[in-house]
Scaffold this active site. Structure first.
Site, mmCIF file in Angstrom:
data_model
loop_
_atom_site.group_PDB
_atom_site.id
_atom_site.type_symbol
_atom_site.label_atom_id
_atom_site.label_comp_id
_atom_site.label_asym_id
_atom_site.label_seq_id
_atom_site.Cartn_x
_atom_site.Cartn_y
_atom_site.Cartn_z
ATOM 1 N N THR A 64 0.855 -1.194 0.000
ATOM 2 C CA THR A 64 0.000 0.000 0.000
ATOM 3 C C THR A 64 0.881 1.231 0.000
ATOM 4 O O THR A 64 1.964 1.223 0.602
ATOM 5 C CB THR A 64 -0.895 0.044 1.251
ATOM 6 N N GLY A 65 0.450 2.284 -0.653
ATOM 7 C CA GLY A 65 1.183 3.549 -0.614
ATOM 8 C C GLY A 65 2.637 3.387 -1.005
ATOM 9 O O GLY A 65 2.958 3.015 -2.134
ATOM 10 N N ASP A 66 3.532 3.642 -0.053
ATOM 11 C CA ASP A 66 4.967 3.609 -0.345
ATOM 12 C C ASP A 66 5.630 2.353 0.219
ATOM 13 O O ASP A 66 6.819 2.354 0.510
ATOM 14 C CB ASP A 66 5.648 4.861 0.221
ATOM 15 N N GLU A 67 4.872 1.276 0.362
ATOM 16 C CA GLU A 67 5.420 0.025 0.881
ATOM 17 C C GLU A 67 5.460 -1.057 -0.193
ATOM 18 O O GLU A 67 4.505 -1.236 -0.949
ATOM 19 C CB GLU A 67 4.593 -0.486 2.070
#
Length: 249
Positions: free
Chosen positions: A195-198
């Site tokens: 998710t997002g920046d992972e």
């Protein structure tokens, strides 16, 4: 009288059929399969699958054969054949002697359903497999007792990018970082966007060099990214876990 043998049935089938051994060497194919690959049957039987299909390891159907061989479960893959210039539905079944491959033309409805199923396990921005795909692969591998390394990689200063460039600029940075991370993977490793920046990296365990890819993954995030005249150095943090040793979960 009037009873057809299995080999006769396969020779008269309207779909391509091939049987390969555990070394991926073709031990039988019917005429439809031979016509599809452009060889006589005598030129196919006895040869490795990668010799019959020189670019097979880059084919969309390669993973289905590999996973059937690895997991010993039936696999189904729908994809567009660049050789035949049409959509195919490929099914792979494990046999005691190896695997059985069947391929036929895919109906429009099957193509539509395939796109929907793929969308559920693919990250729309980067094209990487997503968290659901990771869970499915982990469950299958852990059930088989395979030794694995799972690493989660989080970008350190991505919020600064969104604050300065907005979400469109942030998406461009994520695409570049995803491409860099994918380029840093090695054989036996698969990258996911969570998710997002992972991101997550799943790899078969190498006891001689545990976490050998962590440094490579982190180093590519330390290189400068430039978007619309703005420069950023993000960096990342990573944590990981082994599976398939003495653990119970």
């Amino acid at each position: 009288p009037g009873t057809l043998s299995l080999k006769q049935l396969m020779s008269q089938a309207g779909e391509a059929i091939a049987s390969i051994d555990h070394d991926w060497r073709v031990v039988y194919c019917n005429d439809v399969y031979a016509k599809n690959v452009g060889y006589a049957r005598s030129q196919i039987v006895g040869r490795l699958l990668v010799e019959v299909h020189p670019n097979f390891e880059r084919s969309i159907f390669y993973d289905a054969v590999r996973e059937c061989h690895r997991l010993r479960v039936p696999m189904v893959q729908l994809g567009f054949s660049t050789i035949l210039n049409r959509w195919l539905l490929v099914r792979v079944f494990p046999l005691e002697s190896g695997m059985l491959l069947l391929a036929n033309d895919a109906a429009p409805g099957a193509v539509r359903e395939h796109h929907l199923a793929q969308a559920a396990i693919k990250d729309l921005l980067t094209g990487l497999p997503n968290k659901l795909a990771l869970i499915q692969e982990l469950d299958a591998s852990i059930e088989l007792g395979e030794k694995l390394e799972l690493q989660v990689i989080g970008l350190d200063r991505f919020k600064k990018v969104n604050d300065e460039l907005g979400y469109a600029g942030g998406d461009m940075v994520l695409l570049e970082i995803a491409s860099r991370l994918q380029s840093a993977t090695r054989a036996g490793e698969r990258l996911f966007r969570l998710t997002g920046d992972e991101f997550a990296l799943l790899s078969s365990h190498n006891a001689a060099r545990p976490w050998h890819s962590t440094a490579d993954m982190l180093s590519v995030t330390n290189r400068r990214v430039e978007v619309a005249g703005n420069q950023f150095v993000l960096g990342a943090s990573a944590g990981g876990v082994f599976a398939g040793f003495d653990d119970t979960d």
